[in-house]
Design an enzyme around this catalytic site. Structure first.
Site, PDB file in Angstrom:
ATOM      1  N   TYR A  86       0.800  -1.228   0.000  1.00 15.62           N
ATOM      2  CA  TYR A  86       0.000   0.000   0.000  1.00 15.62           C
ATOM      3  C   TYR A  86       0.834   1.280   0.000  1.00 15.62           C
ATOM      4  O   TYR A  86       0.509   2.231  -0.720  1.00 15.62           O
ATOM      5  CB  TYR A  86      -0.916   0.022   1.227  1.00 15.62           C
ATOM      6  N   ASN A 158      -7.671   3.949  -3.605  1.00 13.26           N
ATOM      7  CA  ASN A 158      -8.150   2.877  -2.740  1.00 13.26           C
ATOM      8  C   ASN A 158      -9.263   3.400  -1.845  1.00 13.26           C
ATOM      9  O   ASN A 158      -9.015   4.257  -0.981  1.00 13.26           O
ATOM     10  CB  ASN A 158      -6.999   2.341  -1.869  1.00 13.26           C
ATOM     11  N   GLU A 159     -10.467   2.935  -2.079  1.00 12.35           N
ATOM     12  CA  GLU A 159     -11.632   3.271  -1.255  1.00 12.35           C
ATOM     13  C   GLU A 159     -11.831   4.780  -1.109  1.00 12.35           C
ATOM     14  O   GLU A 159     -12.264   5.265  -0.060  1.00 12.35           O
ATOM     15  CB  GLU A 159     -11.534   2.616   0.122  1.00 12.35           C
ATOM     16  N   ASP A 201     -16.374  -2.328  -0.801  1.00 13.54           N
ATOM     17  CA  ASP A 201     -17.574  -3.092  -1.137  1.00 13.54           C
ATOM     18  C   ASP A 201     -18.783  -2.466  -0.443  1.00 13.54           C
ATOM     19  O   ASP A 201     -19.391  -3.032   0.469  1.00 13.54           O
ATOM     20  CB  ASP A 201     -17.399  -4.554  -0.719  1.00 13.54           C
ATOM     21  N   GLU A 266      -8.862  -7.043  -1.401  1.00 13.73           N
ATOM     22  CA  GLU A 266      -8.794  -7.468  -0.010  1.00 13.73           C
ATOM     23  C   GLU A 266      -9.959  -8.392   0.260  1.00 13.73           C
ATOM     24  O   GLU A 266     -11.069  -8.163  -0.232  1.00 13.73           O
ATOM     25  CB  GLU A 266      -8.907  -6.286   0.971  1.00 13.73           C
ATOM     26  N   TYR A 298      -6.296 -10.342   3.295  1.00  9.43           N
ATOM     27  CA  TYR A 298      -5.871  -9.278   4.208  1.00  9.43           C
ATOM     28  C   TYR A 298      -5.701  -9.894   5.594  1.00  9.43           C
ATOM     29  O   TYR A 298      -6.665 -10.404   6.149  1.00  9.43           O
ATOM     30  CB  TYR A 298      -6.930  -8.176   4.237  1.00  9.43           C
TER      31      TYR A 298
END
Length: 473
Positions: A86, A158-159, A201, A266, A298
């Site tokens: 990351y 990311n998110e 998600d 993940e 993860y």
């Protein structure tokens, strides 16, 4: 005796064979040498978590060769073929770690952002964080890792979109970053490297996020702002669940028309604990492999959030947790040799055309006019970052692990080492042993290459020994 010793020493010092860079073809990752579709058997790898990233420390997850060797050897046992990292410092040297994971048959999925201010998009006000200095940092990550053959992909975000409010403003900026990264790669890399997005998600915005990033503006499939892949961080399968109870069936139905590869960036719910990982046989079953390209567990190291498989200690020793061997046992239920030998499809769904009707959720951004490249950034895209990081695969002289690793019961693991794989081989779970094995290439290739290399230098060894007055036995 001396010749035999020299051969043994040279065998450990030969340059490791390289994995084959993968390509995106439609909605699959493909090995161009074999034509096989690739399934990710991945591991999230960020010792110290997000709080462990500190550029002032002079280290990141891929800067210490001894640590990478230790962890690659353990992940080889699992059968891992990819790691997701990351937070990285582009100014550090990553050659040893990248070479170790490459030799171990593992690809790298890399985020270009970090949690620090100025090194990621601000989801609350993305226009305030989209500027040349920020992009320069993302391009530097590309420069640092573009030359490693096992660099599989970069995540442009990311998110960043986690609800309708962020969905209203963030999507055009993530797509602009994707465009800028892809143009930089086109100008400065000797091969295409995919760029995509890792989504939360969150079902209310998941479909719209996927459609926003995979669609083609004006119907142009070569539009540089279009994502090459779409991944999601999903924790809907917990404990002894099923394909239907977990909602995996809904995700397969949602993504079955995807024009880009889909995979879990993940997964691995940590309740109940210890974990059972019963989703593994389903993720790699024919219920899912036609739509999903595997996933990333993860995570490797135990952090405060309690998702780890291994306790990584300050003295660089490791204590495995029971979840490590549980995950291994689930992988061993799957015939990965068969799964990784499936030929890629010759056809793929056509990407949808970007239009407002593609977006379903009221309030989610449905405008595909993207921000222009910030002042000063186009010059960097054209000419490259300065100073320019670089990376290359290097020779590893010793594959053995120097630090103690113990099983969950306290038993010390003996003779732990990375096993270099042959050219074009990737690591894969081996149901017959506690170690991973190579796929796509004969296992005998690497030792044969090492022996051949050693034989070539035998004359020089003999000459040196003879000149010293010794007799060869």
């Amino acid at each position: 005796m001396l010749v035999r010793s020299a051969l043994a020493a040279l065998g450990g010092a030969t340059l490791a064979a390289a994995v084959t860079p993968l390509e995106v073809r439609g909605n699959q990752f493909v090995n161009p040498n074999t034509g096989n579709a690739f399934q990710i058997v991945g591991m999230a790898y960020q010792i110290g978590g997000s709080s462990g990233y500190d550029p002032a420390s002079g280290k990141d997850p891929l800067s210490n060769g001894d640590v990478c060797k230790r962890d690659a050897a353990l992940m080889q046992q699992l059968g891992v073929n990819a790691i997701r990292v990351y937070n990285l410092d582009p100014n550090l040297n990553h050659d040893e770690c990248a070479s170790i994971f490459n030799a171990a048959g593992m690809y790298m999925l890399l985020d270009v952002n970090s949690p620090l201010v100025g090194e990621s998009l601000n989801s609350r006000a993305p226009w305030e964080s989209y500027y040349a200095a920020y992009l320069n940092r993302t391009f530097a990550i590309v420069e640092a890792f573009k030359s490693y053959p096992n660099t599989l992909a970069f995540f442009s975000g990311n998110e960043v979109i986690d609800n309708v409010r962020t969905g209203a403003t963030v999507p055009p900026y993530v797509r602009a970053v994707t465009r800028d990264l892809k143009n930089y790669i086109k100008n400065h890399s000797d091969r295409p490297i995919p760029v995509g997005y890792s989504a939360a998600d969150v079902r209310v915005v998941l479909e719209d996020s996927w459609n926003y990033f995979q669609c083609a503006i004006d119907g142009d499939e070569n539009d540089m702002s279009r994502a090459d892949l779409f991944a999601l961080n999903s924790y809907s399968w917990c404990g002894e669940s099923t394909f239907e109870q977990s909602g995996y069936d809904q995700l397969v139905a949602l993504f079955e028309s995807s024009s880009v590869p889909i995979f879990y960036s993940e997964f691995g719910c940590n309740t109940p604990s210890p974990r059972v990982f019963t989703e593994i046989p389903t993720i790699y079953s024919d219920q899912m492999t036609g739509v999903f390209a595997g996933g990333v567990v993860y995570e490797y190291s135990q952090e405060l959030n309690n998702y780890g498989l291994a306790q990584c200690n300050a003295d660089l020793t490791v204590d495995l947790l029971v979840d490590f061997r549980t995950l291994q046992s689930q992988y061993q239920k799957v015939d990965f040799n068969q799964i990784q030998s499936i030929k890629a499809s010759s056809t793929s769904p056509t990407p949808p055309v970007c239009r407002s009707s593609l977006i379903k959720e009221d309030g989610f951004n449905n405008n595909f006019t993207l921000p222009v490249v910030p002042p000063g950034a186009q010059e960097i895209i054209d000419n490259g970052v300065t100073p320019r990081p670089s990376g290359r695969i290097i020779e590893i002289s010793d594959w053995s692990v120097r630090h103690d690793v113990k099983e969950a019961d306290g038993t010390l693991i003996q003779n732990l080492a990375v096993t270099p794989l042959a050219n074009d081989a990737v690591n894969t779970p081996d149901a017959s042993t506690n170690a991973g094995s190579g796929s796509n290439s004969p296992a005998s290739a690497a030792p044969q290459n090492q022996i051949s290399a050693a034989i070539m230098v035998i004359p020089s060894i003999i000459a040196v020994v003879a000149s010293a007055g010794f007799t060869l036995l």
